[in-house]
Design a protein around this motif. Sequence first.
Motif, PDB file in Angstrom:
ATOM      1  N   GLU A   1      34.717 -77.991  25.601  1.00 44.72           N
ATOM      2  CA  GLU A   1      33.635 -77.005  25.500  1.00 44.72           C
ATOM      3  C   GLU A   1      32.474 -77.360  26.432  1.00 44.72           C
ATOM      4  N   LEU A   2      32.112 -78.623  26.475  1.00 41.68           N
ATOM      5  CA  LEU A   2      30.984 -79.047  27.308  1.00 41.68           C
ATOM      6  C   LEU A   2      31.285 -78.890  28.795  1.00 41.68           C
TER       7      LEU A   2
ATOM      8  N   ALA B   1      33.335 -76.770  30.113  1.00 47.61           N
ATOM      9  CA  ALA B   1      33.333 -75.331  30.396  1.00 47.61           C
ATOM     10  C   ALA B   1      31.922 -74.798  30.589  1.00 47.61           C
ATOM     11  N   GLU B   2      30.950 -75.464  29.974  1.00 50.83           N
ATOM     12  CA  GLU B   2      29.549 -75.045  30.104  1.00 50.83           C
ATOM     13  C   GLU B   2      28.851 -75.718  31.282  1.00 50.83           C
ATOM     14  N   GLY B   3      29.598 -76.490  32.079  1.00 48.52           N
ATOM     15  CA  GLY B   3      29.037 -77.065  33.301  1.00 48.52           C
ATOM     16  C   GLY B   3      28.423 -78.439  33.167  1.00 48.52           C
ATOM     17  N   HIS B   4      28.729 -79.150  32.103  1.00 51.03           N
ATOM     18  CA  HIS B   4      28.171 -80.485  31.912  1.00 51.03           C
ATOM     19  C   HIS B   4      29.087 -81.566  32.469  1.00 51.03           C
TER      20      HIS B   4
ATOM     21  N   ASP C   1      30.019 -75.032  18.172  1.00 51.44           N
ATOM     22  CA  ASP C   1      29.029 -74.031  18.567  1.00 51.44           C
ATOM     23  C   ASP C   1      27.607 -74.547  18.372  1.00 51.44           C
TER      24      ASP C   1
ATOM     25  N   LEU D   1      26.747 -77.148  21.121  1.00 52.23           N
ATOM     26  CA  LEU D   1      26.488 -76.496  22.401  1.00 52.23           C
ATOM     27  C   LEU D   1      25.139 -75.779  22.394  1.00 52.23           C
ATOM     28  N   GLU D   2      24.838 -75.108  21.295  1.00 53.44           N
ATOM     29  CA  GLU D   2      23.553 -74.406  21.177  1.00 53.44           C
ATOM     30  C   GLU D   2      22.389 -75.379  21.228  1.00 53.44           C
TER      31      GLU D   2
ATOM     32  N   ALA E   1      21.897 -76.675  24.782  1.00 52.30           N
ATOM     33  CA  ALA E   1      21.433 -75.648  25.722  1.00 52.30           C
ATOM     34  C   ALA E   1      20.029 -75.141  25.422  1.00 52.30           C
TER      35      ALA E   1
END
Length: 307
Positions: free
Chosen positions: A99-100, A102-105, A277, A280-281, A284
């Motif tokens: 997940e991380l 995929a979010e660009g980390h 979730d 990630l929230e 971010a």
Amino acid sequence: MDLALTAAGASVRAAAALSPRWGAAVALPLFGHVAPPRPVRVDDEPTMWRARRGRLRIPGIDRRGTEVETYEWGSGGRTVVLAHGWDARASQFAPLVRELVAEGHRVVAFDAPAHGASVGRRTYLVDWLDIFSALQERFGSFEAVVGHSFGGLAALVGVAGGIGAQRVVTVAAPADADALLTQFQAGLGYSDAVSVRMRELFASRYFPGERDPFAWLSSVRRPIPAAVPLLIVHDRGDRLVPFAEAERIAAAHPGARILETSGLGHNRILAADVVLDAVLEHIAAPIAAPAAESSAQVADREVVAAA
């Protein structure tokens, strides 16, 4: 009951019958002993195969030097460090890693000494702290540190002690080292007299020269800076680390957010969608400017049930 735990408790109590100090001397090596590593779950193997593997050299529990395995995914300057717990390994974070990334980390994890692919049979929290420091030298300040169980306590102690991290997430974490020693006493069934000696030996063995190491091995007595947003995730039915530990952490960190789950236990919580979730929230979310906070301010609590 686990046969090894039963035998260990019997040996400690037998020594304690002669002297509480002897009982503590038998118990202390058991406290830092780690069981043989668990295998990587089949579902987690593809994620681990994609990792860029490396090694760090740290002083180790005996301060003689030891190497730990590291894992890296993604790229860029937004580095998230994942700290596993006792008798665990980096691969347990595989769902969160995916997940991380995929979010660009950039995501960095490790197997602490005596865990996963790293060598050794004994370790303690100082090793997690030394790993954080070594990773900080390599990657600079972290966007976030996410710690599960023992790794969550290490994250709190590390950031309180100066490790640079913009945010912290704990999952099923104890509030301090005292809680671990109390749990260890309950597991082995030794007396309070042995417990007193055990704490003295623990302090002198792992933290020589420290008058009161329990003061800084505690997120209650030494919380992280108020400017660092904290997410506390814990399952109400956790049988290894009681939910009360999350409440102790929250009480020491006004403004922290608690995500209370039900039905996920101590380990499955790491892969639950609601937890992924929330992490990630939290990572971010923009960081608000520091504001004066009342000591009576309570943590923001969210309660969810497992599907």
